[in-house]
Design a protein around this motif. Structure first.
Motif, PDB file in Angstrom:
ATOM      1  N   LEU A 248       5.175  12.929   1.586  1.00  0.00           N
ATOM      2  CA  LEU A 248       5.269  12.398   0.230  1.00  0.00           C
ATOM      3  C   LEU A 248       6.024  13.351  -0.682  1.00  0.00           C
ATOM      4  O   LEU A 248       6.776  12.909  -1.565  1.00  0.00           O
TER       5      LEU A 248
ATOM      6  N   ASP B 139       0.832  -1.206   0.000  1.00  0.00           N
ATOM      7  CA  ASP B 139       0.000   0.000   0.000  1.00  0.00           C
ATOM      8  C   ASP B 139       0.868   1.259   0.000  1.00  0.00           C
ATOM      9  O   ASP B 139       0.623   2.195  -0.773  1.00  0.00           O
TER      10      ASP B 139
ATOM     11  N   ASP C  50       1.429   4.196  -3.067  1.00  0.00           N
ATOM     12  CA  ASP C  50       1.316   5.647  -2.928  1.00  0.00           C
ATOM     13  C   ASP C  50       2.516   6.346  -3.560  1.00  0.00           C
ATOM     14  O   ASP C  50       2.378   7.380  -4.214  1.00  0.00           O
TER      15      ASP C  50
ATOM     16  N   TYR D 114       2.533   8.851  -6.858  1.00  0.00           N
ATOM     17  CA  TYR D 114       3.045  10.227  -6.760  1.00  0.00           C
ATOM     18  C   TYR D 114       4.163  10.480  -7.765  1.00  0.00           C
ATOM     19  O   TYR D 114       4.191  11.514  -8.438  1.00  0.00           O
TER      20      TYR D 114
END
Length: 287
Positions: A254, A128, A132, A136
């Motif tokens: 992030l 997971d 992400d 991105y």
């Protein structure tokens, strides 16, 4: 077949024993960090892939889990063998995940070994967090193999430099895995093209930190948030506050990985110039 790529360090610097008359000769695997007792497996000598990188092929019968290792190598000709007691391996590896279930257990202070059910839960959390990052960055985190056959290197470049070879992917990360002399002046070259997330510490740290935090905040997954106070009747609970973004120990954001985003070429829009002699035009203008 599982492989482990080892980089020997001696006297505080990376060492390439193969070019100095030495050898990376042996890898011993132990079940405990003390590196004592029965040896779970021994392999060697290592194959030199490229400068400072040596590859061990591990036995296929090793159970999943963490192994603490000692690596024995000779730094150079007529030098005594040295032992590196800092290497460790988490199995399984080479499966496209850039972190291991044992790394998540370390973050959650869960003692090793972990159960098979815990391993699957932790690996799902890694997938997971990794998804992400992929979303991105807009690029995969696992490089793809490429092969060049019977190619001639450019003069003046080190053979480990991708620019030495006729590569059509220089807009991406390219790693020369190995080159084999074909004895006629040409070489067969094995390449990896693409971002290797497991080798990039900021990406690996992000994935491990966020996978562990996801488990910690999910009771269904066996997580447990850090409780600081609890009322007498259990009607109110206070949890330990996490460091805010930017503070030491906080979760990486992030956008801290923005430097790994691939830059796309976009032409700059310009206004059409007025034809001469009524305008300056696009070229040769001095005012």
């Amino acid at each position: 077949m599982t492989v482990y790529d080892y980089r020997p360090v001696w006297a505080g610097a990376l060492r390439d024993p193969g070019t100095a008359g030495g050898q990376v000769s042996r890898l011993d695997l132990y079940a405990t960090p003390e590196r004592t007792g029965d040896v779970m497996g021994t392999v060697g000598p290592a194959e030199r892939l490229r400068s400072t990188v040596y590859r061990f092929t591990l036995p296929d019968n090793l159970p999943d889990g963490r192994y603490w290792c000692t690596v024995t190598f000779t730094p150079g000709k007529d030098q005594a063998p040295v032992t590196d007691r800092t290497a460790r391996i988490d199995l399984p590896s080479g499966d496209g995940l850039i972190a291991s279930a044992e790394q998540i257990a370390d973050k959650l202070h869960i003692p090793l070994p972990i159960t098979a059910a815990q391993r699957e839960t932790f690996r799902d959390a890694i997938r997971d967090a990794q998804a992400d990052v992929v979303g991105y960055l807009g690029r995969p985190l696992v490089p793809e193999p490429r092969e060049l056959l019977a190619v001639t290197p450019l003069y003046g470049y080190d053979f480990n430099d991708p620019q030495a070879w006729p590569i059509q992917h220089l807009d991406d990360v390219v790693t020369v895995v190995r080159y084999i002399d074909a004895t006629d002046g040409t070489y067969d070259v094995e390449l990896l093209v693409g971002l290797d997330g497991a080798a990039e510490e900021p990406i690996a740290r992000y994935v491990v930190a966020h996978a562990a935090e996801g488990i910690r905040n999910s009771p269904a997954a066996g997580g447990e948030r850090r409780v600081t106070s609890l009322s007498a009747e259990g009607q109110s609970v206070s949890y330990e506050a996490a460091p805010t973004a930017g503070q030491a120990g906080s979760l990486p954001a992030l956008d801290s990985l923005s430097g790994y985003r691939r830059l796309a070429y976009r032409p700059i829009a310009v206004t059409a110039a007025t034809p001469w002699p009524y305008g300056r035009g696009r070229r040769y203008s001095r005012w």
